[in-house]
Design a protein around this motif. Structure first.
Motif, PDB file in Angstrom:
ATOM      1  N   MET A 122       0.894  -1.122   0.132  1.00 36.78           N
ATOM      2  CA  MET A 122       0.056  -0.015  -0.184  1.00 36.78           C
ATOM      3  C   MET A 122       0.872   1.453  -0.168  1.00 36.78           C
ATOM      4  O   MET A 122       1.558   1.452   1.050  1.00 36.78           O
ATOM      5  CB  MET A 122      -1.109   0.080   1.220  1.00 36.78           C
ATOM      6  CG  MET A 122      -2.216   1.166   0.942  1.00 36.78           C
ATOM      7  SD  MET A 122      -3.320   0.810   2.223  1.00 36.78           S
ATOM      8  CE  MET A 122      -4.190  -0.630   1.751  1.00 36.78           C
ATOM      9  N   LEU A 123       1.054   1.770  -1.139  1.00 42.21           N
ATOM     10  CA  LEU A 123       1.650   2.980  -1.351  1.00 42.21           C
ATOM     11  C   LEU A 123       1.073   4.203  -0.887  1.00 42.21           C
ATOM     12  O   LEU A 123      -0.078   4.708  -1.665  1.00 42.21           O
ATOM     13  CB  LEU A 123       2.530   3.101  -2.526  1.00 42.21           C
ATOM     14  CG  LEU A 123       3.236   2.229  -3.091  1.00 42.21           C
ATOM     15  CD1 LEU A 123       3.830   2.097  -4.381  1.00 42.21           C
ATOM     16  CD2 LEU A 123       4.167   1.708  -1.933  1.00 42.21           C
ATOM     17  N   SER A 124       1.310   5.221   0.005  1.00 43.32           N
ATOM     18  CA  SER A 124       0.840   6.449   0.305  1.00 43.32           C
ATOM     19  C   SER A 124       1.727   7.536   0.411  1.00 43.32           C
ATOM     20  O   SER A 124       2.766   7.436  -0.281  1.00 43.32           O
ATOM     21  CB  SER A 124       0.350   6.259   1.876  1.00 43.32           C
ATOM     22  OG  SER A 124      -0.465   7.190   2.281  1.00 43.32           O
ATOM     23  N   ASP A 125       1.377   8.641   0.895  1.00 40.57           N
ATOM     24  CA  ASP A 125       2.111   9.674   1.128  1.00 40.57           C
ATOM     25  C   ASP A 125       2.954  10.019   2.336  1.00 40.57           C
ATOM     26  O   ASP A 125       3.688  10.813   2.563  1.00 40.57           O
ATOM     27  CB  ASP A 125       1.328  11.142   0.850  1.00 40.57           C
ATOM     28  CG  ASP A 125       0.355  11.397   1.640  1.00 40.57           C
ATOM     29  OD1 ASP A 125       0.266  10.421   2.601  1.00 40.57           O
ATOM     30  OD2 ASP A 125       0.029  12.323   1.727  1.00 40.57           O
ATOM     31  N   ILE A 126       3.172   8.874   3.096  1.00 40.48           N
ATOM     32  CA  ILE A 126       3.507   8.794   4.281  1.00 40.48           C
ATOM     33  C   ILE A 126       4.383   7.425   4.403  1.00 40.48           C
ATOM     34  O   ILE A 126       4.049   6.330   3.603  1.00 40.48           O
ATOM     35  CB  ILE A 126       2.647   8.844   5.117  1.00 40.48           C
ATOM     36  CG1 ILE A 126       3.258   9.196   6.902  1.00 40.48           C
ATOM     37  CG2 ILE A 126       1.660   7.754   5.531  1.00 40.48           C
ATOM     38  CD1 ILE A 126       3.023  10.775   6.973  1.00 40.48           C
ATOM     39  N   ASP A 127       5.545   7.656   5.328  1.00 36.13           N
ATOM     40  CA  ASP A 127       6.655   6.376   5.428  1.00 36.13           C
ATOM     41  C   ASP A 127       5.994   5.178   5.942  1.00 36.13           C
ATOM     42  O   ASP A 127       6.800   4.010   5.881  1.00 36.13           O
ATOM     43  CB  ASP A 127       7.811   6.788   6.121  1.00 36.13           C
ATOM     44  CG  ASP A 127       8.749   8.235   5.108  1.00 36.13           C
ATOM     45  OD1 ASP A 127       8.207   7.913   3.880  1.00 36.13           O
ATOM     46  OD2 ASP A 127       9.557   8.581   5.872  1.00 36.13           O
ATOM     47  N   GLN A 129      -7.018   4.094  17.322  1.00 39.52           N
ATOM     48  CA  GLN A 129      -7.112   5.420  18.107  1.00 39.52           C
ATOM     49  C   GLN A 129      -5.933   6.410  17.459  1.00 39.52           C
ATOM     50  O   GLN A 129      -5.874   7.461  17.551  1.00 39.52           O
ATOM     51  CB  GLN A 129      -7.069   5.395  19.578  1.00 39.52           C
ATOM     52  CG  GLN A 129      -8.031   4.668  20.360  1.00 39.52           C
ATOM     53  CD  GLN A 129      -9.282   5.268  20.489  1.00 39.52           C
ATOM     54  OE1 GLN A 129      -9.276   6.191  20.986  1.00 39.52           O
ATOM     55  NE2 GLN A 129     -10.174   4.702  20.086  1.00 39.52           N
ATOM     56  N   GLN A 130      -4.850   5.710  17.160  1.00 39.82           N
ATOM     57  CA  GLN A 130      -3.367   6.353  16.850  1.00 39.82           C
ATOM     58  C   GLN A 130      -3.581   6.857  15.487  1.00 39.82           C
ATOM     59  O   GLN A 130      -2.918   7.654  14.777  1.00 39.82           O
ATOM     60  CB  GLN A 130      -2.208   5.435  17.284  1.00 39.82           C
ATOM     61  CG  GLN A 130      -2.009   5.122  18.565  1.00 39.82           C
ATOM     62  CD  GLN A 130      -0.816   4.207  19.012  1.00 39.82           C
ATOM     63  OE1 GLN A 130      -0.364   3.761  17.849  1.00 39.82           O
ATOM     64  NE2 GLN A 130      -0.525   4.159  20.227  1.00 39.82           N
ATOM     65  N   ALA A 131      -4.635   6.097  14.668  1.00 38.49           N
ATOM     66  CA  ALA A 131      -4.610   6.602  13.130  1.00 38.49           C
ATOM     67  C   ALA A 131      -5.590   7.775  13.158  1.00 38.49           C
ATOM     68  O   ALA A 131      -6.786   7.556  13.382  1.00 38.49           O
ATOM     69  CB  ALA A 131      -5.181   5.496  12.384  1.00 38.49           C
ATOM     70  N   GLY A 132      -5.040   8.549  12.529  1.00 39.29           N
ATOM     71  CA  GLY A 132      -5.925   9.953  12.271  1.00 39.29           C
ATOM     72  C   GLY A 132      -6.573   9.927  10.673  1.00 39.29           C
ATOM     73  O   GLY A 132      -6.328   8.834  10.057  1.00 39.29           O
ATOM     74  N   GLY A 133      -7.155  11.084  10.428  1.00 38.41           N
ATOM     75  CA  GLY A 133      -7.716  10.973   9.129  1.00 38.41           C
ATOM     76  C   GLY A 133      -6.725  11.296   8.018  1.00 38.41           C
ATOM     77  O   GLY A 133      -5.435  11.320   8.379  1.00 38.41           O
TER      78      GLY A 133
HETATM   79  P1  ADP Z   1      -3.578   8.046   0.193  1.00 35.36           P
HETATM   80  O1  ADP Z   1      -3.957   9.255  -0.744  1.00 35.36           O
HETATM   81  O2  ADP Z   1      -1.991   7.643  -0.152  1.00 35.36           O
HETATM   82  O3  ADP Z   1      -4.515   7.105   0.615  1.00 35.36           O
HETATM   83  P2  ADP Z   1      -4.226   9.377   3.043  1.00 35.36           P
HETATM   84  O4  ADP Z   1      -4.239  10.697   2.810  1.00 35.36           O
HETATM   85  O5  ADP Z   1      -5.530   8.614   3.006  1.00 35.36           O
HETATM   86  O6  ADP Z   1      -3.289   8.625   2.031  1.00 35.36           O
HETATM   87  O7  ADP Z   1      -3.477   8.714   4.190  1.00 35.36           O
HETATM   88  C1  ADP Z   1      -2.085   9.104   4.554  1.00 35.36           C
HETATM   89  C2  ADP Z   1      -2.086  10.405   5.735  1.00 35.36           C
HETATM   90  O8  ADP Z   1      -2.829   9.868   6.866  1.00 35.36           O
HETATM   91  C3  ADP Z   1      -0.804  10.742   6.027  1.00 35.36           C
HETATM   92  O9  ADP Z   1      -0.134  11.677   4.999  1.00 35.36           O
HETATM   93  C4  ADP Z   1      -0.950  11.371   7.315  1.00 35.36           C
HETATM   94  O10 ADP Z   1      -1.187  12.819   7.297  1.00 35.36           O
HETATM   95  C5  ADP Z   1      -2.217  10.913   7.807  1.00 35.36           C
HETATM   96  N1  ADP Z   1      -2.043   9.822   9.216  1.00 35.36           N
HETATM   97  C6  ADP Z   1      -3.117  10.245  10.133  1.00 35.36           C
HETATM   98  N2  ADP Z   1      -2.668   9.489  11.259  1.00 35.36           N
HETATM   99  C7  ADP Z   1      -1.371   8.893  11.074  1.00 35.36           C
HETATM  100  C8  ADP Z   1      -0.674   7.823  11.589  1.00 35.36           C
HETATM  101  N3  ADP Z   1      -0.732   7.447  12.796  1.00 35.36           N
HETATM  102  N4  ADP Z   1       0.621   7.586  11.059  1.00 35.36           N
HETATM  103  C9  ADP Z   1       0.552   7.811   9.731  1.00 35.36           C
HETATM  104  N5  ADP Z   1       0.072   8.778   8.919  1.00 35.36           N
HETATM  105  C10 ADP Z   1      -1.098   9.119   9.483  1.00 35.36           C
END
Ligand code: ADP
Length: 257
Positions: free
Chosen positions: A168-173, A201-205
């Protein structure tokens, strides 16, 4: 891993200013074709229909109504496939389009039909490119500020074909103990084997206006993968070449296993 599902988010395909990131798409085509030529079976789940549609139609903002968004997605999906077909062609790789809805797995006949098509494409050395059928499924378009969520769809596809791994490739590491854009102290998890309430709970939007369902949606996808005794790697897709490193076993991103 021999059977690989790769999901790319809109953030990998489209720049924040709305331009299409052709360099990333080209690199993705190169990498996936190379894997295919190594004998691996590759499926791409790609978001981006609305983003590409907005770009093609010269619109700077996502329209408000669902039916307008569906119209934009209809334009964008065709153009997105046009771009993929073009890029993959330069590497002599055929692709096929699969548009599906997440509920196909609820209906045995449609489930079987989708699986058969995917299996047949793989057998013919064609890379299936999967997206949600926005004309039929409106639930994922039901956010005015976000692009649709293909995270669940990619996990479902991985489940249907019993993939060895979902990348799953996203914009975060990877997955952090908190949203790193907000909390600089947040720590990257290198491996997770169970998804509990505390992790949820640690997962944000989503971090960007172009993002999809955010981290919760990625954790839900990971849960499905873990239940299915498969694995998922969440990593940064800014440079799709990272896929080579992940598959070579380097510790990159977050491994759900
Ligand atoms: P994509 O378009 O690749 O599906 P999303 O924008 O849906 O990506 O999700 C990635 C974003 O989730 C990150 O840029 C980050 O800001 C946010 N985020 C929220 N909570 C977390 C977390 N606990 N760990 C990593 N990223 C998080």
């Amino acid at each position: 891993a021999n059977r690989i599902v790769i999901k790319v988010g809109t953030s990998t395909l489209i720049y924040p200013n709305g331009n299409i990131n052709l360099a990333a798409i080209d690199q993705l085509a190169f990498v996936l074709t190379d894997l295919r030529n190594q004998g691996k079976e590759v499926i791409l789940v790609s978001s981006g229909a609305i983003g590409v549609g907005l770009n093609k139609m010269g619109l700077s903002m996502r329209p408000e109504t669902i039916r307008e968004q569906q119209a934009v997605a209809a334009v964008g999906q065709a153009e997105l496939m046009n771009i993929y077909t073009q890029r993959f062609s330069t590497y002599s790789q055929l692709t096929g389009q699969i548009l599906m809805t997440r509920d196909v797995i609820e209906f045995p006949t449609s489930r079987l039909n989708v699986t058969n098509t995917l299996e047949q494409l793989l057998k013919m050395n064609i890379i299936p490119i999967v997206n949600e059928n926005d004309t039929v499924a409106v639930d994922e378009l039901d956010h005015l500020t976000k692009f649709g969520d293909n995270d669940q769809l990619s996990a479902i596809v991985a489940q249907l074909v019993q993939a060895d791994v979902l990348l799953m490739l996203s914009d975060i590491d990877g997955f952090y103990s908190d949203n790193p854009l907000v909390n600089k102290q947040a720590k990257l998890y290198s491996q997770i084997s169970t998804i509990d309430e505390q992790l949820m709970q640690q997962a944000g939007g989503s971090g960007s206006s172009f993002g999809t369902g955010g981290m919760q949606s990625k954790l839900k996808a990971a849960k499905r993968i873990l239940n299915n005794h498969s694995m998922m790697v969440l990593a940064n897709g800014k440079q799709p070449k990272i896929i080579f490193d992940i598959l070579s076993g380097k510790t990159i991103g977050t491994l759900f296993k």
